[in-house]
Design a protein around this motif. Structure first.
Motif, PDB file in Angstrom:
ATOM      1  N   CYS A  28       0.856  -1.193   0.000  1.00  0.00           N
ATOM      2  CA  CYS A  28       0.000   0.000   0.000  1.00  0.00           C
ATOM      3  C   CYS A  28       0.894   1.246   0.000  1.00  0.00           C
ATOM      4  O   CYS A  28       1.824   1.349   0.799  1.00  0.00           O
ATOM      5  N   PHE A  29       0.622   2.183  -0.918  1.00  0.00           N
ATOM      6  CA  PHE A  29       1.372   3.430  -0.989  1.00  0.00           C
ATOM      7  C   PHE A  29       0.414   4.598  -0.869  1.00  0.00           C
ATOM      8  O   PHE A  29      -0.566   4.685  -1.619  1.00  0.00           O
ATOM      9  N   LEU A  30       0.678   5.524   0.133  1.00  0.00           N
ATOM     10  CA  LEU A  30      -0.165   6.698   0.356  1.00  0.00           C
ATOM     11  C   LEU A  30       0.687   7.947   0.225  1.00  0.00           C
ATOM     12  O   LEU A  30       1.852   7.974   0.658  1.00  0.00           O
ATOM     13  N   ARG A  31       0.108   8.987  -0.376  1.00  0.00           N
ATOM     14  CA  ARG A  31       0.820  10.262  -0.508  1.00  0.00           C
ATOM     15  C   ARG A  31      -0.183  11.391  -0.419  1.00  0.00           C
ATOM     16  O   ARG A  31      -1.298  11.272  -0.928  1.00  0.00           O
ATOM     17  N   TYR A  32       0.243  12.516   0.230  1.00  0.00           N
ATOM     18  CA  TYR A  32      -0.620  13.696   0.240  1.00  0.00           C
ATOM     19  C   TYR A  32       0.258  14.915   0.029  1.00  0.00           C
ATOM     20  O   TYR A  32       1.466  14.896   0.274  1.00  0.00           O
ATOM     21  N   SER A  33      -0.359  15.995  -0.470  1.00  0.00           N
ATOM     22  CA  SER A  33       0.384  17.229  -0.717  1.00  0.00           C
ATOM     23  C   SER A  33      -0.585  18.389  -0.809  1.00  0.00           C
ATOM     24  O   SER A  33      -1.762  18.195  -1.171  1.00  0.00           O
ATOM     25  N   VAL A  34      -0.122  19.582  -0.475  1.00  0.00           N
ATOM     26  CA  VAL A  34      -0.973  20.779  -0.561  1.00  0.00           C
ATOM     27  C   VAL A  34      -0.901  21.378  -1.951  1.00  0.00           C
ATOM     28  O   VAL A  34      -1.610  22.351  -2.252  1.00  0.00           O
ATOM     29  N   THR A  35      -0.032  20.834  -2.821  1.00  0.00           N
ATOM     30  CA  THR A  35       0.062  21.314  -4.204  1.00  0.00           C
ATOM     31  C   THR A  35      -0.276  20.161  -5.144  1.00  0.00           C
ATOM     32  O   THR A  35      -0.132  18.984  -4.777  1.00  0.00           O
ATOM     33  N   PRO A  36      -0.709  20.466  -6.388  1.00  0.00           N
ATOM     34  CA  PRO A  36      -1.071  19.398  -7.343  1.00  0.00           C
ATOM     35  C   PRO A  36       0.115  18.503  -7.656  1.00  0.00           C
ATOM     36  O   PRO A  36       1.264  18.975  -7.711  1.00  0.00           O
ATOM     37  N   PHE A  37      -0.157  17.227  -7.818  1.00  0.00           N
ATOM     38  CA  PHE A  37       0.886  16.284  -8.196  1.00  0.00           C
ATOM     39  C   PHE A  37       1.388  16.546  -9.607  1.00  0.00           C
ATOM     40  O   PHE A  37       2.555  16.374  -9.936  1.00  0.00           O
ATOM     41  N   PHE A  38       0.438  16.927 -10.505  1.00  0.00           N
ATOM     42  CA  PHE A  38       0.770  17.139 -11.908  1.00  0.00           C
ATOM     43  C   PHE A  38       0.322  18.529 -12.309  1.00  0.00           C
ATOM     44  O   PHE A  38      -0.678  19.056 -11.814  1.00  0.00           O
ATOM     45  N   SER A  39       1.053  19.142 -13.223  1.00  0.00           N
ATOM     46  CA  SER A  39       0.671  20.456 -13.742  1.00  0.00           C
ATOM     47  C   SER A  39      -0.581  20.343 -14.585  1.00  0.00           C
ATOM     48  O   SER A  39      -0.860  19.302 -15.201  1.00  0.00           O
ATOM     49  N   ASP A  40      -1.357  21.449 -14.601  1.00  0.00           N
ATOM     50  CA  ASP A  40      -2.570  21.461 -15.430  1.00  0.00           C
ATOM     51  C   ASP A  40      -2.184  21.278 -16.894  1.00  0.00           C
ATOM     52  O   ASP A  40      -1.211  21.887 -17.386  1.00  0.00           O
ATOM     53  N   ASN A  41      -3.009  20.444 -17.606  1.00  0.00           N
ATOM     54  CA  ASN A  41      -2.796  20.192 -19.040  1.00  0.00           C
ATOM     55  C   ASN A  41      -1.371  19.745 -19.331  1.00  0.00           C
ATOM     56  O   ASN A  41      -0.695  20.220 -20.258  1.00  0.00           O
ATOM     57  N   ASP A  42      -0.872  18.878 -18.453  1.00  0.00           N
ATOM     58  CA  ASP A  42       0.484  18.371 -18.622  1.00  0.00           C
ATOM     59  C   ASP A  42       0.511  17.355 -19.748  1.00  0.00           C
ATOM     60  O   ASP A  42       0.026  16.227 -19.597  1.00  0.00           O
ATOM     61  N   ILE A  43       1.014  17.720 -20.924  1.00  0.00           N
ATOM     62  CA  ILE A  43       1.021  16.875 -22.112  1.00  0.00           C
ATOM     63  C   ILE A  43       2.460  16.670 -22.541  1.00  0.00           C
ATOM     64  O   ILE A  43       3.247  17.629 -22.618  1.00  0.00           O
ATOM     65  N   THR A  44       2.814  15.449 -22.817  1.00  0.00           N
ATOM     66  CA  THR A  44       4.175  15.144 -23.257  1.00  0.00           C
ATOM     67  C   THR A  44       4.272  15.287 -24.762  1.00  0.00           C
ATOM     68  O   THR A  44       3.472  14.707 -25.503  1.00  0.00           O
ATOM     69  N   ASN A  45       5.221  16.043 -25.187  1.00  0.00           N
ATOM     70  CA  ASN A  45       5.451  16.269 -26.610  1.00  0.00           C
ATOM     71  C   ASN A  45       6.418  15.207 -27.118  1.00  0.00           C
ATOM     72  O   ASN A  45       7.565  15.123 -26.687  1.00  0.00           O
ATOM     73  N   ILE A  46       5.929  14.356 -28.065  1.00  0.00           N
ATOM     74  CA  ILE A  46       6.777  13.265 -28.556  1.00  0.00           C
ATOM     75  C   ILE A  46       7.520  13.634 -29.825  1.00  0.00           C
ATOM     76  O   ILE A  46       8.263  12.824 -30.388  1.00  0.00           O
ATOM     77  N   MET A  47       7.312  14.842 -30.334  1.00  0.00           N
ATOM     78  CA  MET A  47       7.972  15.246 -31.578  1.00  0.00           C
ATOM     79  C   MET A  47       9.499  15.182 -31.489  1.00  0.00           C
ATOM     80  O   MET A  47      10.151  14.751 -32.445  1.00  0.00           O
ATOM     81  N   PRO A  48      10.086  15.626 -30.361  1.00  0.00           N
ATOM     82  CA  PRO A  48      11.553  15.510 -30.291  1.00  0.00           C
ATOM     83  C   PRO A  48      12.050  14.097 -30.498  1.00  0.00           C
ATOM     84  O   PRO A  48      13.120  13.878 -31.063  1.00  0.00           O
TER      85      PRO A  48
END
Length: 402
Positions: A28-48
Protein backbone atom coordinates in the motif's frame (compact mmCIF):
# COMPACT_ATOMS: atom_id res chain seq x y z
CA UNK A 1 -4.10 -0.14 7.63
CA UNK A 2 -0.30 -0.05 8.22
CA UNK A 3 0.24 2.62 5.57
CA UNK A 4 -2.56 4.71 7.04
CA UNK A 5 -1.05 4.49 10.56
CA UNK A 6 2.42 5.44 9.35
CA UNK A 7 1.25 8.52 7.48
CA UNK A 8 -0.18 9.94 10.70
CA UNK A 9 3.39 10.89 11.69
CA UNK A 10 3.67 13.17 8.64
CA UNK A 11 0.63 15.30 9.44
CA UNK A 12 2.63 17.73 11.63
CA UNK A 13 4.51 18.79 8.50
CA UNK A 14 1.40 20.02 6.71
CA UNK A 15 2.14 23.58 7.66
CA UNK A 16 5.78 23.48 6.58
CA UNK A 17 7.33 24.40 3.32
CA UNK A 18 7.05 20.91 1.99
CA UNK A 19 3.31 20.70 2.61
CA UNK A 20 3.09 16.94 2.03
CA UNK A 21 4.09 13.45 3.04
CA UNK A 22 3.99 9.77 2.01
CA UNK A 23 3.92 6.26 3.50
CA UNK A 24 4.26 2.67 2.21
CA UNK A 25 3.39 -0.62 3.89
CA UNK A 26 2.43 -4.13 2.72
CA UNK A 27 1.77 -3.25 -0.93
CA UNK A 28 0.00 0.00 0.00
CA UNK A 29 1.37 3.43 -0.99
CA UNK A 30 -0.17 6.70 0.36
CA UNK A 31 0.82 10.26 -0.51
CA UNK A 32 -0.62 13.70 0.24
CA UNK A 33 0.38 17.23 -0.72
CA UNK A 34 -0.97 20.78 -0.56
CA UNK A 35 0.06 21.31 -4.20
CA UNK A 36 -1.07 19.40 -7.34
CA UNK A 37 0.89 16.28 -8.20
CA UNK A 38 0.77 17.14 -11.91
CA UNK A 39 0.67 20.46 -13.74
CA UNK A 40 -2.57 21.46 -15.43
CA UNK A 41 -2.80 20.19 -19.04
CA UNK A 42 0.48 18.37 -18.62
CA UNK A 43 1.02 16.88 -22.11
CA UNK A 44 4.18 15.14 -23.26
CA UNK A 45 5.45 16.27 -26.61
CA UNK A 46 6.78 13.26 -28.56
CA UNK A 47 7.97 15.25 -31.58
CA UNK A 48 11.55 15.51 -30.29
CA UNK A 49 11.68 11.73 -30.17
CA UNK A 50 10.31 11.35 -33.68
CA UNK A 51 12.61 14.00 -35.06
CA UNK A 52 15.66 12.03 -34.02
CA UNK A 53 15.09 9.54 -36.87
CA UNK A 54 14.75 10.15 -40.57
CA UNK A 55 11.36 10.11 -42.29
CA UNK A 56 12.30 6.94 -44.12
CA UNK A 57 12.94 5.19 -40.84
CA UNK A 58 9.61 6.34 -39.46
CA UNK A 59 7.84 5.12 -42.58
CA UNK A 60 9.59 1.78 -42.32
CA UNK A 61 8.51 1.37 -38.69
CA UNK A 62 4.88 2.16 -39.48
CA UNK A 63 4.88 -0.05 -42.58
CA UNK A 64 6.42 -2.89 -40.64
CA UNK A 65 3.75 -2.68 -37.95
CA UNK A 66 0.92 -2.63 -40.47
CA UNK A 67 2.48 -5.52 -42.39
CA UNK A 68 2.79 -7.65 -39.27
CA UNK A 69 -0.86 -7.11 -38.34
CA UNK A 70 -1.98 -7.85 -41.92
CA UNK A 71 0.06 -11.05 -42.01
CA UNK A 72 -1.47 -12.19 -38.72
CA UNK A 73 -5.01 -11.54 -39.97
CA UNK A 74 -4.31 -13.33 -43.25
CA UNK A 75 -2.93 -16.34 -41.39
CA UNK A 76 -6.05 -16.54 -39.21
CA UNK A 77 -8.32 -16.26 -42.27
CA UNK A 78 -6.47 -19.04 -44.09
CA UNK A 79 -6.68 -21.29 -41.01
CA UNK A 80 -10.43 -20.79 -40.69
CA UNK A 81 -10.93 -21.44 -44.42
CA UNK A 82 -8.90 -24.65 -44.21
CA UNK A 83 -10.91 -25.98 -41.27
CA UNK A 84 -14.18 -25.15 -43.03
CA UNK A 85 -13.13 -26.90 -46.24
CA UNK A 86 -12.06 -29.98 -44.28
CA UNK A 87 -15.50 -30.19 -42.67
CA UNK A 88 -17.21 -29.97 -46.07
CA UNK A 89 -14.98 -32.68 -47.51
CA UNK A 90 -15.71 -34.93 -44.54
CA UNK A 91 -19.47 -34.45 -44.95
CA UNK A 92 -19.29 -35.24 -48.66
CA UNK A 93 -17.57 -38.53 -47.90
CA UNK A 94 -20.65 -39.60 -45.96
CA UNK A 95 -19.50 -39.21 -42.38
CA UNK A 96 -22.85 -38.73 -40.67
CA UNK A 97 -21.19 -37.90 -37.37
CA UNK A 98 -20.01 -34.62 -38.88
CA UNK A 99 -23.35 -33.62 -40.35
CA UNK A 100 -26.05 -31.91 -38.34
CA UNK A 101 -29.74 -32.34 -39.04
CA UNK A 102 -29.93 -28.82 -40.45
CA UNK A 103 -27.34 -29.49 -43.16
CA UNK A 104 -29.61 -31.74 -45.20
CA UNK A 105 -28.78 -35.17 -46.62
CA UNK A 106 -25.20 -36.28 -47.18
CA UNK A 107 -24.02 -37.34 -50.63
CA UNK A 108 -22.54 -40.84 -50.26
CA UNK A 109 -20.24 -42.49 -52.74
CA UNK A 110 -21.80 -45.48 -54.43
CA UNK A 111 -18.73 -47.66 -53.94
CA UNK A 112 -18.74 -46.93 -50.19
CA UNK A 113 -22.35 -48.08 -49.84
CA UNK A 114 -21.64 -51.11 -52.01
CA UNK A 115 -18.82 -52.05 -49.66
CA UNK A 116 -20.92 -51.31 -46.56
CA UNK A 117 -23.59 -53.80 -47.69
CA UNK A 118 -21.16 -56.45 -48.98
CA UNK A 119 -22.14 -55.71 -52.56
CA UNK A 120 -25.84 -55.61 -51.59
CA UNK A 121 -25.74 -59.26 -50.56
CA UNK A 122 -28.75 -61.31 -49.49
CA UNK A 123 -27.31 -61.74 -46.00
CA UNK A 124 -27.50 -57.96 -45.52
CA UNK A 125 -31.06 -57.61 -46.85
CA UNK A 126 -33.52 -56.59 -44.14
CA UNK A 127 -36.57 -55.71 -46.21
CA UNK A 128 -38.05 -55.57 -49.68
CA UNK A 129 -41.02 -54.07 -51.43
CA UNK A 130 -42.36 -52.43 -54.54
CA UNK A 131 -40.18 -49.36 -54.03
CA UNK A 132 -36.85 -51.07 -53.50
CA UNK A 133 -34.92 -53.48 -51.32
CA UNK A 134 -33.41 -52.40 -48.00
CA UNK A 135 -30.01 -53.53 -46.71
CA UNK A 136 -28.18 -53.23 -43.43
CA UNK A 137 -24.84 -51.53 -43.91
CA UNK A 138 -21.83 -50.55 -41.79
CA UNK A 139 -20.13 -47.45 -43.18
CA UNK A 140 -16.49 -46.43 -42.73
CA UNK A 141 -17.02 -44.58 -39.45
CA UNK A 142 -18.60 -47.69 -37.89
CA UNK A 143 -22.20 -46.46 -37.91
CA UNK A 144 -24.96 -48.88 -38.88
CA UNK A 145 -27.36 -47.56 -41.52
CA UNK A 146 -30.29 -48.80 -43.59
CA UNK A 147 -29.56 -48.60 -47.32
CA UNK A 148 -32.60 -48.50 -49.60
CA UNK A 149 -31.77 -49.37 -53.19
CA UNK A 150 -34.02 -48.22 -56.04
CA UNK A 151 -33.67 -49.61 -59.54
CA UNK A 152 -35.04 -46.65 -61.50
CA UNK A 153 -36.25 -47.72 -64.93
CA UNK A 154 -38.86 -45.12 -65.86
CA UNK A 155 -39.34 -41.40 -65.49
CA UNK A 156 -42.17 -42.06 -63.02
CA UNK A 157 -39.91 -44.16 -60.80
CA UNK A 158 -37.33 -41.39 -60.88
CA UNK A 159 -40.04 -38.91 -59.92
CA UNK A 160 -41.04 -41.14 -56.97
CA UNK A 161 -37.41 -41.33 -55.86
CA UNK A 162 -36.90 -37.59 -56.11
CA UNK A 163 -40.19 -37.04 -54.26
CA UNK A 164 -39.03 -39.17 -51.34
CA UNK A 165 -35.73 -37.29 -51.10
CA UNK A 166 -37.32 -33.86 -51.41
CA UNK A 167 -40.08 -34.49 -48.88
CA UNK A 168 -38.23 -36.34 -46.16
CA UNK A 169 -34.92 -34.43 -46.29
CA UNK A 170 -36.19 -31.58 -44.10
CA UNK A 171 -38.59 -33.54 -41.88
CA UNK A 172 -37.26 -33.99 -38.34
CA UNK A 173 -39.55 -35.62 -35.77
CA UNK A 174 -38.93 -38.36 -33.24
CA UNK A 175 -41.66 -40.52 -34.83
CA UNK A 176 -40.52 -40.15 -38.44
CA UNK A 177 -37.56 -42.00 -39.92
CA UNK A 178 -34.58 -39.72 -40.57
CA UNK A 179 -32.97 -39.57 -43.99
CA UNK A 180 -29.18 -39.44 -43.65
CA UNK A 181 -28.20 -39.14 -47.29
CA UNK A 182 -28.42 -40.45 -50.83
CA UNK A 183 -26.33 -41.70 -53.72
CA UNK A 184 -26.76 -42.59 -57.37
CA UNK A 185 -25.03 -44.39 -60.19
CA UNK A 186 -26.79 -44.69 -63.50
CA UNK A 187 -30.23 -46.29 -63.05
CA UNK A 188 -29.50 -47.24 -59.43
CA UNK A 189 -30.57 -44.64 -56.86
CA UNK A 190 -29.94 -45.13 -53.15
CA UNK A 191 -31.34 -43.62 -49.97
CA UNK A 192 -29.55 -43.99 -46.62
CA UNK A 193 -31.69 -43.95 -43.46
CA UNK A 194 -31.05 -44.34 -39.75
CA UNK A 195 -31.10 -48.02 -38.82
CA UNK A 196 -33.92 -49.42 -36.69
CA UNK A 197 -32.77 -52.46 -34.75
CA UNK A 198 -36.25 -53.86 -34.11
CA UNK A 199 -37.42 -53.71 -37.72
CA UNK A 200 -41.02 -53.21 -38.78
CA UNK A 201 -44.13 -53.30 -36.62
CA UNK A 202 -45.89 -56.04 -38.60
CA UNK A 203 -43.35 -58.67 -37.51
CA UNK A 204 -44.36 -58.05 -33.88
CA UNK A 205 -48.10 -58.20 -34.63
CA UNK A 206 -48.51 -61.20 -36.91
CA UNK A 207 -44.97 -62.12 -37.93
CA UNK A 208 -42.24 -64.18 -36.33
CA UNK A 209 -42.10 -61.91 -33.24
CA UNK A 210 -45.83 -62.07 -32.53
CA UNK A 211 -46.84 -61.88 -28.88
CA UNK A 212 -43.76 -60.04 -27.63
CA UNK A 213 -45.33 -56.57 -27.35
CA UNK A 214 -46.97 -55.66 -24.05
CA UNK A 215 -50.20 -53.67 -23.83
CA UNK A 216 -48.34 -50.53 -22.74
CA UNK A 217 -45.89 -50.83 -25.62
CA UNK A 218 -48.79 -51.11 -28.05
CA UNK A 219 -50.49 -47.99 -26.67
CA UNK A 220 -47.22 -46.05 -26.85
CA UNK A 221 -46.75 -47.17 -30.45
CA UNK A 222 -50.27 -46.01 -31.39
CA UNK A 223 -49.68 -42.61 -29.78
CA UNK A 224 -46.29 -42.21 -31.47
CA UNK A 225 -47.73 -42.95 -34.93
CA UNK A 226 -50.52 -40.43 -34.31
CA UNK A 227 -48.05 -37.74 -33.31
CA UNK A 228 -45.89 -38.39 -36.36
CA UNK A 229 -48.86 -38.08 -38.73
CA UNK A 230 -50.13 -34.96 -36.95
CA UNK A 231 -46.70 -33.40 -37.54
CA UNK A 232 -46.78 -34.25 -41.25
CA UNK A 233 -50.33 -32.96 -41.71
CA UNK A 234 -50.44 -29.87 -39.53
CA UNK A 235 -47.10 -28.95 -37.94
CA UNK A 236 -44.69 -29.13 -40.88
CA UNK A 237 -44.55 -26.02 -43.09
CA UNK A 238 -46.52 -27.89 -45.79
CA UNK A 239 -49.05 -30.69 -45.46
CA UNK A 240 -47.52 -34.05 -46.42
CA UNK A 241 -49.84 -36.98 -47.15
CA UNK A 242 -48.05 -40.31 -46.72
CA UNK A 243 -50.62 -42.32 -48.73
CA UNK A 244 -49.33 -45.72 -47.56
CA UNK A 245 -49.77 -45.89 -43.79
CA UNK A 246 -49.54 -49.55 -42.82
CA UNK A 247 -47.84 -51.72 -40.20
CA UNK A 248 -44.94 -52.72 -42.42
CA UNK A 249 -44.11 -49.02 -42.93
CA UNK A 250 -43.81 -48.42 -39.19
CA UNK A 251 -40.34 -49.13 -37.83
CA UNK A 252 -39.40 -49.58 -34.17
CA UNK A 253 -36.24 -48.28 -32.51
CA UNK A 254 -34.38 -49.83 -29.58
CA UNK A 255 -37.01 -48.51 -27.14
CA UNK A 256 -39.92 -49.65 -29.35
CA UNK A 257 -40.75 -46.08 -30.28
CA UNK A 258 -42.42 -46.02 -33.73
CA UNK A 259 -41.03 -44.19 -36.75
CA UNK A 260 -43.07 -43.70 -39.90
CA UNK A 261 -41.06 -44.81 -42.95
CA UNK A 262 -41.22 -45.24 -46.74
CA UNK A 263 -42.25 -41.92 -48.26
CA UNK A 264 -42.10 -43.13 -51.86
CA UNK A 265 -45.81 -42.40 -52.36
CA UNK A 266 -45.96 -39.24 -50.25
CA UNK A 267 -47.50 -36.14 -51.79
CA UNK A 268 -47.80 -32.48 -50.86
CA UNK A 269 -51.32 -31.20 -50.30
CA UNK A 270 -51.98 -27.96 -52.24
CA UNK A 271 -53.22 -24.90 -50.39
CA UNK A 272 -56.60 -25.40 -52.07
CA UNK A 273 -57.15 -29.17 -51.82
CA UNK A 274 -60.88 -29.22 -52.61
CA UNK A 275 -61.71 -32.45 -54.42
CA UNK A 276 -58.07 -33.18 -55.23
CA UNK A 277 -58.06 -36.21 -57.50
CA UNK A 278 -55.04 -38.40 -58.19
CA UNK A 279 -54.31 -41.87 -59.45
CA UNK A 280 -54.66 -44.50 -56.73
CA UNK A 281 -51.45 -45.69 -55.11
CA UNK A 282 -51.25 -47.54 -51.84
CA UNK A 283 -52.11 -50.87 -50.21
CA UNK A 284 -55.61 -52.30 -50.30
CA UNK A 285 -57.05 -52.85 -46.85
CA UNK A 286 -55.41 -49.69 -45.53
CA UNK A 287 -56.72 -47.34 -48.20
CA UNK A 288 -59.75 -45.10 -47.67
CA UNK A 289 -62.67 -45.94 -49.98
CA UNK A 290 -63.02 -42.43 -51.42
CA UNK A 291 -59.41 -42.59 -52.57
CA UNK A 292 -59.38 -46.20 -53.77
CA UNK A 293 -62.60 -45.78 -55.76
CA UNK A 294 -62.67 -42.14 -56.86
CA UNK A 295 -59.09 -40.99 -56.35
CA UNK A 296 -60.11 -38.24 -53.92
CA UNK A 297 -57.02 -37.48 -51.86
CA UNK A 298 -56.80 -35.62 -48.56
CA UNK A 299 -54.92 -36.01 -45.28
CA UNK A 300 -57.93 -38.04 -44.05
CA UNK A 301 -56.63 -40.88 -46.25
CA UNK A 302 -53.78 -41.25 -43.76
CA UNK A 303 -56.27 -41.04 -40.89
CA UNK A 304 -58.11 -44.04 -42.35
CA UNK A 305 -54.89 -46.04 -42.69
CA UNK A 306 -53.97 -45.14 -39.11
CA UNK A 307 -57.32 -46.48 -37.87
CA UNK A 308 -56.69 -49.83 -39.58
CA UNK A 309 -53.17 -50.02 -38.11
CA UNK A 310 -54.60 -49.38 -34.63
CA UNK A 311 -56.94 -52.35 -35.07
CA UNK A 312 -53.96 -54.49 -36.10
CA UNK A 313 -51.97 -53.37 -33.07
CA UNK A 314 -54.85 -54.18 -30.72
CA UNK A 315 -55.79 -57.51 -32.30
CA UNK A 316 -52.48 -58.87 -33.58
CA UNK A 317 -54.24 -59.63 -36.87
CA UNK A 318 -53.42 -58.70 -40.46
CA UNK A 319 -56.20 -56.54 -41.87
CA UNK A 320 -56.29 -58.63 -45.05
CA UNK A 321 -55.48 -62.08 -43.61
CA UNK A 322 -57.37 -62.75 -40.40
CA UNK A 323 -56.36 -65.94 -38.62
CA UNK A 324 -59.75 -67.14 -37.51
CA UNK A 325 -62.82 -68.85 -38.88
CA UNK A 326 -64.25 -65.60 -40.28
CA UNK A 327 -62.02 -65.60 -43.33
CA UNK A 328 -64.70 -63.88 -45.41
CA UNK A 329 -64.55 -60.80 -43.18
CA UNK A 330 -61.90 -58.13 -43.12
CA UNK A 331 -60.47 -57.00 -39.80
CA UNK A 332 -62.39 -53.73 -40.07
CA UNK A 333 -65.69 -55.51 -40.67
CA UNK A 334 -65.04 -57.82 -37.74
CA UNK A 335 -64.18 -54.85 -35.49
CA UNK A 336 -67.43 -53.05 -36.36
CA UNK A 337 -69.41 -56.23 -35.72
CA UNK A 338 -67.76 -56.81 -32.35
CA UNK A 339 -68.27 -53.20 -31.33
CA UNK A 340 -71.94 -53.13 -32.31
CA UNK A 341 -72.54 -56.40 -30.45
CA UNK A 342 -70.79 -55.15 -27.33
CA UNK A 343 -68.15 -57.88 -27.58
CA UNK A 344 -65.26 -55.59 -28.44
CA UNK A 345 -62.96 -57.37 -25.96
CA UNK A 346 -63.00 -60.34 -28.35
CA UNK A 347 -60.92 -58.21 -30.71
CA UNK A 348 -57.97 -57.91 -28.30
CA UNK A 349 -54.91 -60.02 -29.13
CA UNK A 350 -55.13 -63.34 -27.32
CA UNK A 351 -51.38 -63.23 -26.56
CA UNK A 352 -51.91 -60.25 -24.23
CA UNK A 353 -52.57 -61.08 -20.57
CA UNK A 354 -55.96 -59.67 -19.60
CA UNK A 355 -54.44 -58.28 -16.42
CA UNK A 356 -52.30 -55.89 -18.50
CA UNK A 357 -55.16 -53.71 -19.70
CA UNK A 358 -58.39 -52.12 -18.57
CA UNK A 359 -61.47 -53.20 -20.54
CA UNK A 360 -62.79 -49.64 -20.77
CA UNK A 361 -59.45 -48.42 -22.06
CA UNK A 362 -59.44 -51.17 -24.67
CA UNK A 363 -62.95 -50.14 -25.74
CA UNK A 364 -61.81 -46.52 -26.05
CA UNK A 365 -58.91 -47.51 -28.30
CA UNK A 366 -61.23 -49.52 -30.55
CA UNK A 367 -63.67 -46.59 -30.73
CA UNK A 368 -60.88 -44.23 -31.79
CA UNK A 369 -59.77 -46.68 -34.49
CA UNK A 370 -63.31 -47.03 -35.84
CA UNK A 371 -63.87 -43.28 -35.76
CA UNK A 372 -60.78 -42.85 -37.94
CA UNK A 373 -62.23 -45.22 -40.57
CA UNK A 374 -65.67 -43.62 -40.84
CA UNK A 375 -67.16 -42.38 -44.10
CA UNK A 376 -67.84 -39.77 -45.31
CA UNK A 377 -64.48 -38.07 -44.79
CA UNK A 378 -66.00 -35.28 -42.69
CA UNK A 379 -66.71 -37.76 -39.88
CA UNK A 380 -63.06 -38.63 -39.43
CA UNK A 381 -61.02 -36.59 -36.94
CA UNK A 382 -57.79 -34.85 -37.84
CA UNK A 383 -54.65 -36.49 -36.51
CA UNK A 384 -54.14 -33.71 -33.97
CA UNK A 385 -57.65 -34.44 -32.67
CA UNK A 386 -56.74 -38.12 -32.51
CA UNK A 387 -53.72 -37.29 -30.34
CA UNK A 388 -55.97 -35.36 -27.97
CA UNK A 389 -58.41 -38.29 -27.77
CA UNK A 390 -55.58 -40.71 -27.04
CA UNK A 391 -54.16 -38.72 -24.14
CA UNK A 392 -57.52 -37.72 -22.65
CA UNK A 393 -60.20 -39.83 -21.00
CA UNK A 394 -62.99 -38.83 -23.39
CA UNK A 395 -64.36 -41.74 -25.40
CA UNK A 396 -65.75 -40.90 -28.86
CA UNK A 397 -68.74 -42.70 -30.32
CA UNK A 398 -68.15 -43.87 -33.88
CA UNK A 399 -71.02 -44.33 -36.30
CA UNK A 400 -71.05 -46.92 -39.03
CA UNK A 401 -72.60 -45.28 -42.07
CA UNK A 402 -71.18 -47.33 -44.92
Amino acid sequence: MGGYSNIQTCLSQSGGSSGGGSSASGGCFLRYSVTPFFSDNDITNIMPYLQKGSSSKKTAIIAGGVGAVSLLLLTIALLLWYRSSQKRRTANRGDILGVTKLQGPTIYRYKDLKSATKNFSEECKIGEGGFGDVYKGIISNGNIVAVKKHAVRTSKEMADFESEVRLIANVHHRNIIRLLGCSGKGPVQILVYEYMENGSLDTFLYGNKRGTLSWKQRIDIILGIARGLAYLHEQFHVCIIHRDVKSSNILLDDDFQPKIADFGLARLLPTDPSHLTTRFAGTLGYTAPEYAINGHLSEKVDTYGFGVVVLEVLSGQNCNKMKNELLTQSLLEYAWKSYNNGTHEDLIDETIDSSEYNVENAKKMIEIALKCTQSPVSLRPTMSEVVVMLVNDASPEPKQTN
